[in-house]
Design a protein around this motif. Structure first.
Motif, PDB file in Angstrom:
ATOM      1  N   ILE A  86      -6.684-114.388 -60.973  1.00 40.40           N
ATOM      2  CA  ILE A  86      -5.549-114.957 -60.255  1.00 40.40           C
ATOM      3  C   ILE A  86      -5.269-114.155 -58.990  1.00 40.40           C
ATOM      4  O   ILE A  86      -5.056-114.717 -57.914  1.00 40.40           O
ATOM      5  N   ASP A  87      -5.243-112.830 -59.104  1.00 43.06           N
ATOM      6  CA  ASP A  87      -5.144-111.981 -57.919  1.00 43.06           C
ATOM      7  C   ASP A  87      -6.515-111.911 -57.259  1.00 43.06           C
ATOM      8  O   ASP A  87      -7.525-111.690 -57.942  1.00 43.06           O
ATOM      9  N   PRO A  88      -6.604-112.094 -55.939  1.00 43.95           N
ATOM     10  CA  PRO A  88      -7.906-111.975 -55.273  1.00 43.95           C
ATOM     11  C   PRO A  88      -8.575-110.656 -55.617  1.00 43.95           C
ATOM     12  O   PRO A  88      -8.038-109.581 -55.343  1.00 43.95           O
ATOM     13  N   THR A  89      -9.751-110.734 -56.247  1.00 41.35           N
ATOM     14  CA  THR A  89     -10.433-109.543 -56.771  1.00 41.35           C
ATOM     15  C   THR A  89     -11.926-109.625 -56.458  1.00 41.35           C
ATOM     16  O   THR A  89     -12.560-110.651 -56.724  1.00 41.35           O
ATOM     17  N   ARG A  90     -12.471-108.542 -55.904  1.00 45.96           N
ATOM     18  CA  ARG A  90     -13.899-108.498 -55.599  1.00 45.96           C
ATOM     19  C   ARG A  90     -14.724-108.314 -56.869  1.00 45.96           C
ATOM     20  O   ARG A  90     -14.285-107.672 -57.818  1.00 45.96           O
ATOM     21  N   ARG A 262      -4.022-113.708 -44.646  1.00 43.12           N
ATOM     22  CA  ARG A 262      -2.663-113.188 -44.814  1.00 43.12           C
ATOM     23  C   ARG A 262      -2.560-112.262 -46.019  1.00 43.12           C
ATOM     24  O   ARG A 262      -1.882-111.241 -45.976  1.00 43.12           O
ATOM     25  N   TRP A 263      -3.258-112.637 -47.129  1.00 45.07           N
ATOM     26  CA  TRP A 263      -3.149-111.852 -48.357  1.00 45.07           C
ATOM     27  C   TRP A 263      -4.317-110.902 -48.561  1.00 45.07           C
ATOM     28  O   TRP A 263      -4.166-109.846 -49.171  1.00 45.07           O
ATOM     29  N   THR A 264      -5.489-111.267 -48.077  1.00 44.00           N
ATOM     30  CA  THR A 264      -6.683-110.477 -48.379  1.00 44.00           C
ATOM     31  C   THR A 264      -7.235-109.726 -47.182  1.00 44.00           C
ATOM     32  O   THR A 264      -8.111-108.871 -47.335  1.00 44.00           O
ATOM     33  N   LEU A 345       5.555-117.518 -57.070  1.00 45.99           N
ATOM     34  CA  LEU A 345       5.609-116.183 -56.489  1.00 45.99           C
ATOM     35  C   LEU A 345       4.464-115.997 -55.498  1.00 45.99           C
ATOM     36  O   LEU A 345       3.782-116.950 -55.134  1.00 45.99           O
ATOM     37  N   ALA A 346       4.236-114.764 -55.069  1.00 45.02           N
ATOM     38  CA  ALA A 346       3.258-114.465 -54.031  1.00 45.02           C
ATOM     39  C   ALA A 346       1.896-115.062 -54.347  1.00 45.02           C
ATOM     40  O   ALA A 346       1.419-114.996 -55.477  1.00 45.02           O
ATOM     41  N   GLY A 347       1.272-115.658 -53.339  1.00 50.10           N
ATOM     42  CA  GLY A 347      -0.040-116.256 -53.508  1.00 50.10           C
ATOM     43  C   GLY A 347      -0.003-117.742 -53.781  1.00 50.10           C
ATOM     44  O   GLY A 347      -1.037-118.404 -53.771  1.00 50.10           O
TER      45      GLY A 347
END
Length: 478
Positions: A86-90, A262-264, A345-347
């Motif tokens: 869910i959170d941008p993750t490499r 914006r987020w990543t 929320l955020a994202g």
């Protein structure tokens, strides 16, 4: 020359695709037979205000096309450098192949899994997906339940009304909290209040004069008092959040509003050479289509004796105690679906991040005229659910406690009440689609569902059969 209208302006496909596949293929992308999804970017500006029927139909048409589309490399399918989280993750290690059964991407289109009995419906066991425990721990390649929880595909019919119910219930629970705090301050005394909305109880809240709140006695809801009505665990806040999550996990299609610069800090976070894969407008179109899908209905098969059996079964459904959780209907004040919504929320875009929300009036849909209403004029949403989480296992019956991981802080044996509307069209059953009959899934109920399960188990075979006859009348008619 065809181009995609994005929130930042109109960007040539040749520029978007050049990093990945070179100039020659970018030219090919402009041919009418090019392997790309033309519904992406078909709408150039975010919808705002109350949409007319014609405007809503246009947005829905684009959303349906996106839901049924098989995304391609020209669209940005795949995520070689990013996980399903869910959170941008490499990723720790880049993945070469596009499709991967466990951590995904695992489907060419939304409709590949949501297809029973029609586009937007449920899926069989073969379409099961694998959910990770937290927000980032999603880089795995194993079917071992220590790494992921296997889940079946739910149907989306009536989903807009479900989200509207959740919003109203969340607002009411939060109002109770605010009133308790105000009373505690004014009276300089501890105030204990029952958390109840639409007849569903979510425990108690205790407000202190100093403004603190004791949340130890909550039941079936998060500490922020937001009802999250989607997924088997009740952990997804909105159709918009669900859509953004699913697009990344299942298809490797990233939305700008979560995976963009914006987020990543990167226009191509997943490293597939394509930026601007899904704009906020594309997400809005998908949300509009899902939010206005018709509700499941009751339909008695034209078979001798079925109507009588179903009537007896409906009475038994109440007598056995099934309606304690599977409430036949919940009242809804408004059919106006605001997008973005208030609780994300955020994202995920929310109503505080846009100048004006769009309003999709679900009442404009032809099927909405048949919705029942109470004496106050409220729509009675016939979902057979309560939007509450329940413990589903005990010391004797633990078939529904077969997961090893929690999800978003929800314990392994706790699930949200499954809405039963449409259950006659969407077998197999259970959160893993691993129960082949309604009889089997009923007998698997433990914990909060144990009393109703035991009443069913002790009933005469004819009464059990009648209850099944009733449940099979709750169907989806495309």
């Amino acid at each position: 020359m065809n181009s995609r209208n994005r929130m930042a302006g109109v960007t040539s496909l040749a520029v978007i695709l050049g990093l990945q596949i070179g100039w020659a293929s970018a030219v090919l992308a402009d041919e009418p037979w090019a392997e790309r999804t033309r519904a992406l970017g078909a709408i150039g500006e975010m919808p705002t205000g109350v949409l007319s029927k014609a405007e809503l139909d246009s947005l829905r048409t684009t959303g349906e096309a996106l839901f049924g589309a098989n995304f391609t490399p020209l669209d940005g399918v795949g995520r070689p450098q990013a996980t399903q989280a869910i959170d941008p993750t490499r990723r720790k290690h880049p993945r070469e192949q596009v499709f991967f059964r466990t951590a995904g991407p695992d489907a060419g289109s939304c409709g590949a899994c949501h297809n029973q009995p029609a586009l937007g419906g449920a899926g069989d066991f073969v379409t099961n997906v694998f959910a990770s425990e937290g927000f980032e721990s999603a880089d795995f390649d194993s079917l071992d339940p220590q790494f992921s929880s296997e889940r079946g595909t739910n149907h989306l019919f009536g989903a807009g009304l479900v989200e509207l119910l959740a919003r109203e219930m969340s607002h009411e629970l939060q109002s109770i909290r605010a009133e308790a705090l105000a009373q505690a301050r004014a009276e300089e005394a501890v105030v204990r209040r029952k958390l109840e909305t639409k007849g569903v109880e979510f425990g108690f809240i205790t407000a202190e004069p100093d403004g603190s709140v004791n949340l130890d006695d909550l039941d079936g809801v998060d500490t922020d008092l937001v009802i999250r009505p989607f997924s088997q665990k009740g952990v997804m806040t909105s159709l918009r959040q669900f859509t953004i999550n699913a697009m990344n996990q299942h298809h490797g299609m990233q939305s700008d509003e979560r995976f963009g610069a914006r987020w990543t800090g990167s226009a191509d976070f997943d490293g597939d050479g394509v930026s601007g894969e899904m704009s906020a407008v594309d997400v809005s179109a998908l949300v509009a289509w899902q939010a206005t899908l018709q509700v499941p209905v009751r339909k008695v098969p034209d078979v001798d004796g079925w109507a009588g059996a179903a009537a007896r079964g409906e009475a038994s459904f109440t007598d056995f105690g099934c309606t304690v959780c599977h409430r036949p209907a919940l009242p809804l004040q408004s059919l106006s679906f605001a997008d973005p919504g208030p609780f994300d929320l955020a994202g995920t875009l929310n109503d505080r991040q846009v100048e004006e929300t769009a309003i999709y009036d679900v009442g404009l849909m032809d099927w909405a005229a048949a919705l029942p209403r109470d004496e106050q004029g409220r729509v009675l949403v016939p979902l057979f659910g309560d939007l509450k989480r329940h413990v589903m296992t005990d010391n004797q019956i633990d078939a529904l406690g077969n997961e090893l991981l929690s999800q978003r802080f929800v314990d392994r044996n706790i699930f949200q009440t499954a809405e039963l509307w449409g259950v006659g069209s969407t077998g197999p059953y259970g959160h893993r689609n691993d129960f082949s009959s309604l009889n089997d899934i009923i007998l698997a109920h433990g914990g909060d569902g144990r009393a109703a399960r035991d009443a069913y188990a002790a009933a005469a075979d004819a009464d059990k059969s009648a209850l099944i006859a009733f449940l099979k009348t709750l169907v989806i008619i495309p």
